[in-house]
Motif scaffolding. Structure first.
Motif, mmCIF file in Angstrom:
data_model
loop_
_atom_site.group_PDB
_atom_site.id
_atom_site.type_symbol
_atom_site.label_atom_id
_atom_site.label_comp_id
_atom_site.label_asym_id
_atom_site.label_seq_id
_atom_site.Cartn_x
_atom_site.Cartn_y
_atom_site.Cartn_z
ATOM 1 N N ILE A 142 0.833 -1.434 -0.224
ATOM 2 C CA ILE A 142 0.097 -0.073 -0.243
ATOM 3 C C ILE A 142 0.684 0.696 -0.215
ATOM 4 N N GLU A 143 0.895 2.158 -1.244
ATOM 5 C CA GLU A 143 1.259 3.158 -0.991
ATOM 6 C C GLU A 143 0.961 4.322 -1.036
ATOM 7 N N SER A 144 -0.528 4.897 -0.385
ATOM 8 C CA SER A 144 -1.312 6.085 -0.372
ATOM 9 C C SER A 144 -2.496 5.535 0.673
ATOM 10 N N PRO A 145 -2.176 6.366 1.116
ATOM 11 C CA PRO A 145 -3.268 6.254 2.847
ATOM 12 C C PRO A 145 -5.103 6.376 2.339
ATOM 13 N N ASP A 146 -5.083 6.661 0.891
ATOM 14 C CA ASP A 146 -5.821 6.732 0.072
ATOM 15 C C ASP A 146 -6.587 5.446 -0.110
ATOM 16 N N ASP A 147 -5.217 4.654 -0.526
ATOM 17 C CA ASP A 147 -5.466 3.241 -0.900
ATOM 18 C C ASP A 147 -7.316 3.252 -0.599
ATOM 19 N N PRO A 148 -8.613 1.978 -1.873
ATOM 20 C CA PRO A 148 -10.062 1.984 -0.759
ATOM 21 C C PRO A 148 -9.591 0.481 -0.474
ATOM 22 N N ARG A 149 -8.529 -0.289 -0.539
ATOM 23 C CA ARG A 149 -8.445 -1.898 0.205
ATOM 24 C C ARG A 149 -8.266 -1.304 1.380
ATOM 25 N N ILE A 150 -7.470 -0.735 1.943
ATOM 26 C CA ILE A 150 -7.754 -0.473 3.144
ATOM 27 C C ILE A 150 -8.594 0.889 3.773
ATOM 28 N N ALA A 151 -9.323 1.182 3.995
ATOM 29 C CA ALA A 151 -10.372 2.003 3.841
ATOM 30 C C ALA A 151 -10.365 1.941 5.192
ATOM 31 N N GLU A 152 -11.286 0.704 5.661
ATOM 32 C CA GLU A 152 -11.610 0.249 7.167
ATOM 33 C C GLU A 152 -10.492 0.580 8.361
ATOM 34 N N ARG A 179 5.790 -2.233 6.920
ATOM 35 C CA ARG A 179 6.734 -3.175 5.933
ATOM 36 C C ARG A 179 8.370 -3.508 6.858
ATOM 37 N N SER A 180 8.229 -2.743 7.904
ATOM 38 C CA SER A 180 9.876 -3.739 8.603
ATOM 39 C C SER A 180 9.570 -4.507 9.330
ATOM 40 N N ALA A 239 6.480 3.301 7.190
ATOM 41 C CA ALA A 239 6.004 3.667 8.678
ATOM 42 C C ALA A 239 4.570 4.996 8.365
ATOM 43 N N ASP A 240 5.619 5.652 7.889
ATOM 44 C CA ASP A 240 4.831 7.391 7.109
ATOM 45 C C ASP A 240 3.181 7.017 6.467
ATOM 46 N N VAL A 241 3.407 6.190 5.776
ATOM 47 C CA VAL A 241 2.189 5.471 5.254
ATOM 48 C C VAL A 241 1.277 5.016 6.364
ATOM 49 N N LEU A 242 1.805 4.178 7.505
ATOM 50 C CA LEU A 242 0.627 3.282 8.512
ATOM 51 C C LEU A 242 0.465 5.116 8.853
ATOM 52 N N ASP A 243 1.077 5.264 9.719
ATOM 53 C CA ASP A 243 0.413 5.964 9.963
ATOM 54 C C ASP A 243 -0.520 7.035 9.709
ATOM 55 N N ALA A 244 -0.145 7.764 8.954
ATOM 56 C CA ALA A 244 -0.789 8.450 7.681
ATOM 57 C C ALA A 244 -2.558 7.845 8.089
ATOM 58 N N PHE A 293 -2.346 8.196 13.542
ATOM 59 C CA PHE A 293 -1.282 9.043 14.702
ATOM 60 C C PHE A 293 -0.278 7.535 14.683
ATOM 61 N N HIS A 294 0.713 7.599 14.803
ATOM 62 C CA HIS A 294 1.677 6.884 15.158
ATOM 63 C C HIS A 294 1.846 5.707 15.281
ATOM 64 N N LEU A 295 1.433 4.632 14.908
ATOM 65 C CA LEU A 295 1.401 3.169 14.832
ATOM 66 C C LEU A 295 3.041 2.501 15.330
ATOM 67 N N HIS A 296 3.084 2.458 16.302
ATOM 68 C CA HIS A 296 4.125 2.141 16.789
ATOM 69 C C HIS A 296 4.512 0.090 16.804
ATOM 70 N N ARG A 297 3.308 -0.452 17.039
ATOM 71 C CA ARG A 297 3.596 -1.763 16.981
ATOM 72 C C ARG A 297 3.287 -2.269 15.610
ATOM 73 N N GLY A 298 2.819 -1.810 14.783
ATOM 74 C CA GLY A 298 2.570 -1.262 13.446
ATOM 75 C C GLY A 298 2.149 -2.890 12.890
ATOM 76 N N VAL A 299 0.994 -4.253 13.425
ATOM 77 C CA VAL A 299 0.681 -4.454 13.760
ATOM 78 C C VAL A 299 -1.203 -4.525 13.570
ATOM 79 N N LEU A 300 -1.077 -4.886 12.589
ATOM 80 C CA LEU A 300 -3.246 -4.721 12.268
ATOM 81 C C LEU A 300 -3.692 -5.480 11.556
ATOM 82 N N ALA A 301 -5.443 -5.535 12.170
ATOM 83 C CA ALA A 301 -6.168 -6.960 11.394
ATOM 84 C C ALA A 301 -7.375 -6.077 11.493
ATOM 85 N N LEU A 302 -8.093 -6.170 10.478
ATOM 86 C CA LEU A 302 -10.021 -6.034 10.596
ATOM 87 C C LEU A 302 -10.739 -7.502 10.914
ATOM 88 N N GLY A 303 -11.142 -7.571 11.549
ATOM 89 C CA GLY A 303 -12.100 -8.601 11.699
ATOM 90 C C GLY A 303 -13.863 -8.353 12.309
#
Length: 276
Positions: A9-19, A65-66, A89-94, A98-108
């Motif tokens: 995912i290269e853009s925070p506006d990508d519809p695939r991660i809208a949730e 990614r890291s 990191a910059d895309v994920l935070d956007a 906010f700064h997401l230091h864990r960097g691990v998310l899921a939608l359920g």
């Protein structure tokens, strides 16, 4: 093989991660049965719940990614049809806002829960239940679920004034136990307790002024421990209707945190019932 599953995912506006956008705001407005799981511990519970067919499903992952290199086993725990998105990191935070230091998310998502009557009817003949009334603090809800899992409770019943246990913080505090402990939320406290009484439960309302010390509660096939909100506790209409129990403590403090109280009470009754 791992790289084959990853979608960048290269853009925070990508519809695939809208949730996943603006997580904190969406936490407040609700997701209608969907939820955000955060951190590796919660995601492992989500993976097990998804595989078990328990009514809880994973829909997609979003990872920093890291962090991917150290998460191969976690990613593999989810079926291959679950999309795995990765971002810098910059895309994920956007995306999160906010700064997401864990960097691990899921939608359920969670299937629609049964009514309280149906829930009580589905419980085994020997059951230990926590019933919560008016608890609006997500940390306390999360702690209650964690304690329920630790001491083998068959379920948690929440009245309509309790906060949603699928809230991200409650999920995190519970270390994912919200996804593994059966629960039902809705209706009035009275309707919840009526259903438990009709189901043959011995109902004990916890209060600092309870008539019986918690260790004196007698063994029973079906026991429900009722907890009220921080500060005010349970309303008099409940305390006057059911038997009451207290946790002995120093007189220098008026009450215990409800999360702590649930742990002590569940431990005490689980030990009395020979569960631990």
């Amino acid at each position: 093989m791992l790289e084959r599953r990853l979608v960048t995912i290269e853009s925070p506006d990508d519809p695939r991660i809208a949730e996943f956008r603006d997580i904190r705001e969406r936490d407040l407005t609700g997701r209608q049965g969907r939820f955000i799981a955060e951190g590796t511990v919660v995601l492992r519970v989500l993976a097990r719940a998804h595989s078990a067919g328990s009514g809880v499903r994973a829909e997609k992952l979003l990872l920093l990614r890291s962090r991917v290199g150290g998460l191969g086993d976690l990613i593999a725990a989810f079926p291959e049809d679950i999309p795995v998105y990765v971002a810098e990191a910059d895309v994920l935070d956007a995306i999160a806002g906010f700064h997401l230091h864990r960097g691990v998310l899921a939608l359920g998502s969670r299937e629609t829960a049964p009514s309280v009557t149906e829930f009580v009817a589905s419980l085994p003949s020997a059951s230990l239940i926590v019933a919560a009334c008016g608890i609006s603090n997500h940390d306390n809800i999360g702690a209650m679920f964690r304690n329920a899992a630790a001491f083998g409770a068959e379920g948690v019943l929440l009245d309509e004034t309790c906060c949603d246990p699928l809230y991200r913080k409650a999920l995190r505090v519970s270390v994912g136990s919200v996804l593994s402990v059966p629960y039902c939320r809705g209706g009035t406290a009275e309707a919840t307790l009526d259903a438990l009484a009709d189901g043959g439960f011995d109902i004990w309302a916890l209060s600092p002024s309870g008539q019986v010390e918690i260790r004196q509660i007698e063994r029973s096939q079906r026991i429900a421990l009722v907890l009220g909100t921080e500060g005010e506790g349970l309303p008099e209409r409940i305390l006057s209707r059911f038997r009451t129990a207290r946790i002995s403590q120093s007189p220098s403090l008026d009450s215990l945190n409800v999360g702590t109280s649930s742990g002590i009470a569940l431990y005490t009754i689980a030990a009395k019932l020979g569960r631990i």
